[in-house]
Design a protein around this motif. Structure first.
Motif, PDB file in Angstrom:
ATOM      1  N   PHE A  65      -0.718  -3.988   2.319  1.00 57.38           N
ATOM      2  CA  PHE A  65       0.457  -4.654   1.763  1.00 57.38           C
ATOM      3  C   PHE A  65       1.013  -5.675   2.751  1.00 57.38           C
ATOM      4  O   PHE A  65       1.563  -6.705   2.357  1.00 57.38           O
ATOM      5  CB  PHE A  65       1.531  -3.626   1.407  1.00 57.38           C
ATOM      6  N   ASN A  66       0.889  -5.373   4.037  1.00 62.11           N
ATOM      7  CA  ASN A  66       1.193  -6.306   5.115  1.00 62.11           C
ATOM      8  C   ASN A  66       0.358  -5.860   6.314  1.00 62.11           C
ATOM      9  O   ASN A  66      -0.527  -5.002   6.161  1.00 62.11           O
ATOM     10  CB  ASN A  66       2.707  -6.360   5.422  1.00 62.11           C
ATOM     11  N   LYS A  67       0.622  -6.379   7.502  1.00 64.35           N
ATOM     12  CA  LYS A  67      -0.252  -6.069   8.645  1.00 64.35           C
ATOM     13  C   LYS A  67      -0.157  -4.613   9.088  1.00 64.35           C
ATOM     14  O   LYS A  67      -1.057  -4.113   9.775  1.00 64.35           O
ATOM     15  CB  LYS A  67       0.052  -7.001   9.818  1.00 64.35           C
ATOM     16  N   ASN A  68       0.929  -3.921   8.717  1.00 63.20           N
ATOM     17  CA  ASN A  68       1.125  -2.545   9.169  1.00 63.20           C
ATOM     18  C   ASN A  68       0.965  -1.483   8.087  1.00 63.20           C
ATOM     19  O   ASN A  68       0.549  -0.358   8.370  1.00 63.20           O
ATOM     20  CB  ASN A  68       2.514  -2.386   9.796  1.00 63.20           C
ATOM     21  N   ILE A  69       1.299  -1.800   6.842  1.00 66.74           N
ATOM     22  CA  ILE A  69       1.324  -0.813   5.767  1.00 66.74           C
ATOM     23  C   ILE A  69       0.129  -1.005   4.844  1.00 66.74           C
ATOM     24  O   ILE A  69      -0.141  -2.117   4.381  1.00 66.74           O
ATOM     25  CB  ILE A  69       2.629  -0.897   4.949  1.00 66.74           C
ATOM     26  N   ALA A  70      -0.583   0.096   4.586  1.00 65.53           N
ATOM     27  CA  ALA A  70      -1.768   0.029   3.716  1.00 65.53           C
ATOM     28  C   ALA A  70      -1.883   1.317   2.906  1.00 65.53           C
ATOM     29  O   ALA A  70      -1.306   2.351   3.257  1.00 65.53           O
ATOM     30  CB  ALA A  70      -3.032  -0.182   4.540  1.00 65.53           C
ATOM     31  N   ALA A  71      -2.628   1.241   1.817  1.00 66.64           N
ATOM     32  CA  ALA A  71      -2.957   2.418   1.010  1.00 66.64           C
ATOM     33  C   ALA A  71      -4.474   2.561   0.978  1.00 66.64           C
ATOM     34  O   ALA A  71      -5.193   1.569   0.817  1.00 66.64           O
ATOM     35  CB  ALA A  71      -2.407   2.281  -0.404  1.00 66.64           C
ATOM     36  N   GLU A  72      -4.956   3.788   1.139  1.00 63.94           N
ATOM     37  CA  GLU A  72      -6.398   4.052   1.197  1.00 63.94           C
ATOM     38  C   GLU A  72      -6.781   5.083   0.141  1.00 63.94           C
ATOM     39  O   GLU A  72      -6.156   6.136   0.029  1.00 63.94           O
ATOM     40  CB  GLU A  72      -6.777   4.560   2.584  1.00 63.94           C
ATOM     41  N   LEU A  73      -7.821   4.769  -0.623  1.00 65.86           N
ATOM     42  CA  LEU A  73      -8.406   5.706  -1.575  1.00 65.86           C
ATOM     43  C   LEU A  73      -9.757   6.140  -1.032  1.00 65.86           C
ATOM     44  O   LEU A  73     -10.642   5.306  -0.821  1.00 65.86           O
ATOM     45  CB  LEU A  73      -8.562   5.058  -2.950  1.00 65.86           C
ATOM     46  N   VAL A  74      -9.909   7.449  -0.791  1.00 68.08           N
ATOM     47  CA  VAL A  74     -11.132   8.008  -0.215  1.00 68.08           C
ATOM     48  C   VAL A  74     -11.975   8.626  -1.323  1.00 68.08           C
ATOM     49  O   VAL A  74     -11.480   9.435  -2.116  1.00 68.08           O
ATOM     50  CB  VAL A  74     -10.798   9.066   0.848  1.00 68.08           C
ATOM     51  N   LEU A  75     -13.249   8.260  -1.368  1.00 63.34           N
ATOM     52  CA  LEU A  75     -14.138   8.709  -2.441  1.00 63.34           C
ATOM     53  C   LEU A  75     -15.443   9.249  -1.859  1.00 63.34           C
ATOM     54  O   LEU A  75     -15.886   8.833  -0.792  1.00 63.34           O
ATOM     55  CB  LEU A  75     -14.460   7.549  -3.389  1.00 63.34           C
ATOM     56  N   THR A  76     -16.048  10.170  -2.576  1.00 65.78           N
ATOM     57  CA  THR A  76     -17.394  10.637  -2.264  1.00 65.78           C
ATOM     58  C   THR A  76     -18.025  11.122  -3.566  1.00 65.78           C
ATOM     59  O   THR A  76     -17.415  11.021  -4.636  1.00 65.78           O
ATOM     60  CB  THR A  76     -17.382  11.740  -1.194  1.00 65.78           C
ATOM     61  N   VAL A  77     -19.230  11.640  -3.490  1.00 64.34           N
ATOM     62  CA  VAL A  77     -19.889  12.213  -4.658  1.00 64.34           C
ATOM     63  C   VAL A  77     -19.660  13.726  -4.629  1.00 64.34           C
ATOM     64  O   VAL A  77     -19.313  14.292  -3.589  1.00 64.34           O
ATOM     65  CB  VAL A  77     -21.402  11.892  -4.660  1.00 64.34           C
ATOM     66  N   PRO A  78     -19.820  14.436  -5.763  1.00 66.20           N
ATOM     67  CA  PRO A  78     -19.645  15.899  -5.748  1.00 66.20           C
ATOM     68  C   PRO A  78     -20.534  16.556  -4.693  1.00 66.20           C
ATOM     69  O   PRO A  78     -21.725  16.252  -4.590  1.00 66.20           O
ATOM     70  CB  PRO A  78     -20.051  16.306  -7.167  1.00 66.20           C
TER      71      PRO A  78
END
Length: 202
Positions: A65-78
């Motif tokens: 969202f800016n240089k300091n704040i972020a959102a992360e979605l972590v994915l893998t397979v079953p």
């Protein structure tokens, strides 16, 4: 006066160049990691339940969202695990654990450390028990788990837009265990996940 104007012009040019460099990197980052899952295996059923540790692939998508704040979605397979009672294998299951985290990235020269916290959802599937165990106990487990997730990591620049990533997460995963429909206790996987991989910022 002329020297002052030249100095101001040079400062503006440098500032514009830095801003353009930041913009060129873009708000998105994709990482691919090899992750080792180390389960806590806390069991209140009295059966000494556990699942095996394993190394698995993981991909995450991060938006800044800016240089300091972020959102992360972590994915893998079953991921398939062996279920044990004590040292004896009694069945198997698969789990799919997508995790969403809000991160704070610190300003540091030469590397980019971050911390994160968020929510994990785990779906248990393909739960199978050995025929003798199924006949004796008729066991089953809750298929859905919601829990907190905590994270600390660092991105180390290797080349333009390319980073080496080291990441550690603590994820709270649990399921209630039933025998003939009655709750026998709770099994907590609660793993620590240690990952190493590469990230691409764009």
């Amino acid at each position: 006066m002329k020297k002052t104007l030249l100095a101001v012009a040079a400062l503006c040019a440098l500032s514009s160049g830095a801003a353009l460099a930041q913009q060129a990197e873009g708000p998105w980052m994709v990482r691919a990691r090899a992750v080792h899952l180390d389960s806590a295996n806390k069991d209140s059923t009295g059966l000494g339940l556990s699942v095996n540790d394993k190394t698995m692939p993981e991909v995450d998508i991060t938006y800044f969202f800016n240089k300091n704040i972020a959102a992360e979605l972590v994915l893998t397979v079953p991921q398939k695990h062996t279920i044990r009672s004590g040292a004896t294998g009694i069945g198997s299951l698969k789990h799919l654990p997508p995790t969403l985290l809000l991160q704070y990235h610190f300003d540091a020269p030469g590397f980019k450390p971050y911390v994160g916290a968020g929510l994990n959802y785990t779906r248990f599937s393909s739960v199978r028990f050995d025929p003798a165990v199924a006949a004796a106990l008729n066991p089953s487990v809750d298929k859905n788990s919601f829990g907190a997730a905590l994270q600390v990591g660092v991105d180390i620049p290797l080349a333009k837009n390319l980073y080496l990533n080291v990441d550690v997460k603590k994820v709270f995963i649990k399921t209630d265990v039933y025998s003939f429909g009655a709750k026998a206790g709770t099994f907590k996987v609660d793993p620590v996940l240690v990952g190493v991989g590469l990230g691409w910022r764009f």
